[in-house]
Design an enzyme around this catalytic site. Structure first.
Site, PDB file in Angstrom:
ATOM      1  N   ASP A   6      13.973 -11.038 -17.854  1.00  0.00           N
ATOM      2  CA  ASP A   6      14.254 -11.310 -16.451  1.00  0.00           C
ATOM      3  C   ASP A   6      12.946 -11.101 -15.682  1.00  0.00           C
ATOM      4  O   ASP A   6      12.022 -10.454 -16.182  1.00  0.00           O
ATOM      5  CB  ASP A   6      15.343 -10.341 -15.980  1.00  0.00           C
ATOM      6  CG  ASP A   6      15.638 -10.455 -14.515  1.00  0.00           C
ATOM      7  OD1 ASP A   6      15.766 -11.584 -14.013  1.00  0.00           O
ATOM      8  OD2 ASP A   6      15.736  -9.403 -13.846  1.00  0.00           O
ATOM      9  N   LEU A   7      12.870 -11.618 -14.474  1.00  0.00           N
ATOM     10  CA  LEU A   7      11.662 -11.451 -13.665  1.00  0.00           C
ATOM     11  C   LEU A   7      11.837 -10.361 -12.611  1.00  0.00           C
ATOM     12  O   LEU A   7      11.243  -9.287 -12.712  1.00  0.00           O
ATOM     13  CB  LEU A   7      11.283 -12.788 -13.013  1.00  0.00           C
ATOM     14  CG  LEU A   7      10.080 -12.783 -12.074  1.00  0.00           C
ATOM     15  CD1 LEU A   7       8.829 -12.270 -12.768  1.00  0.00           C
ATOM     16  CD2 LEU A   7       9.845 -14.188 -11.502  1.00  0.00           C
TER      17      LEU A   7
END
Length: 223
Positions: A6-7
């Site tokens: 995920d960012l």
């Protein structure tokens, strides 16, 4: 050996840019403006759904999202910082032949600009995000698309993220999830969603990634 990251809340801390852009959208709509710390629950999940929840219905959500992007695409995406230890982690994993991907609900056009800006793209095989029309904003759809495009065995992959949506998206596609506790989801949220384990800091991520993707040699059987 595949690791999906995920960012927001996992590789970078986007709190300032996201919350200020939400406040900007609400101000333009003439809505009450919550404090920054009262908006952090919106970091991670698809924004169109979060705006609908915040505004008490879906009617104004598309316009709120448009106004949010008006500020975010120019200023907010760089009001952000990389978590300490992330570049070293990504470098170490690449050196161990782990293929690294980003899988974010954020539109990929923004994700790429952020990752390029912070010099993280060089570690990644590819960057996957949603479309501006909200296609693939749901992590289940996004990860399914990623797996179809990259054609890898989900059993040899892990998804790393800070919210339950990351865990749900991974598990829906046969991928083991690792939760991280430095982002915006609680430990209980991650465990309830079915994360296989939790990491307290980036330094603690490498071992479970290698173990769960089968990169760590298993001890020889004894007679």
């Amino acid at each position: 050996m595949i690791a999906l990251f995920d960012l927001d809340g996992t590789l970078t801390d986007p709190k300032t840019g996201i919350t200020r852009s939400i406040q900007y959208a609400l101000e333009r709509l003439g809505q009450p403006i919550p404090a920054v710390d009262d908006l952090t629950w919106m970091i991670g999940p698809p924004l169109i759904a979060s705006f609908a929840k915040l505004l008490g219905g879906a009617g104004d959500a598309p316009e709120a999202l448009r106004l949010y992007r008006e500020r975010f695409s120019d200023v907010g995406l760089f009001e952000n910082e990389v978590y300490a230890g992330i570049p070293d982690l990504l470098q170490d994993l690449r050196e161990k032949d782990v293929r690294l991907f980003v899988a974010t609900s954020k539109p990929h056009v923004y994700a790429r600009r952020i990752l390029d800006h912070f010099d993280l793209s060089r570690f990644l095989t590819a960057i996957y995000g949603s479309e501006l029309d909200n296609r693939n904003a749901d992590k289940r759809d996004l990860i399914r698309h990623l797996v179809e495009q990259e054609r890898f065995d989900p059993a040899r992959a892990v998804m790393i993220g800070d919210r339950e949506h990351d865990v749900f998206g991974a598990r829906a596609n046969g991928i083991t999830a690792i939760g991280v506790t430095w982002g915006y989801g609680s430990r209980q949220e991650l465990l309830d969603a079915g994360a296989a384990c939790l990491a307290e800091d980036p330094q603690g991520l490498e071992a479970p990634i290698l173990r769960l993707t089968g990169a760590t040699p298993r001890p020889a059987a004894t007679a």
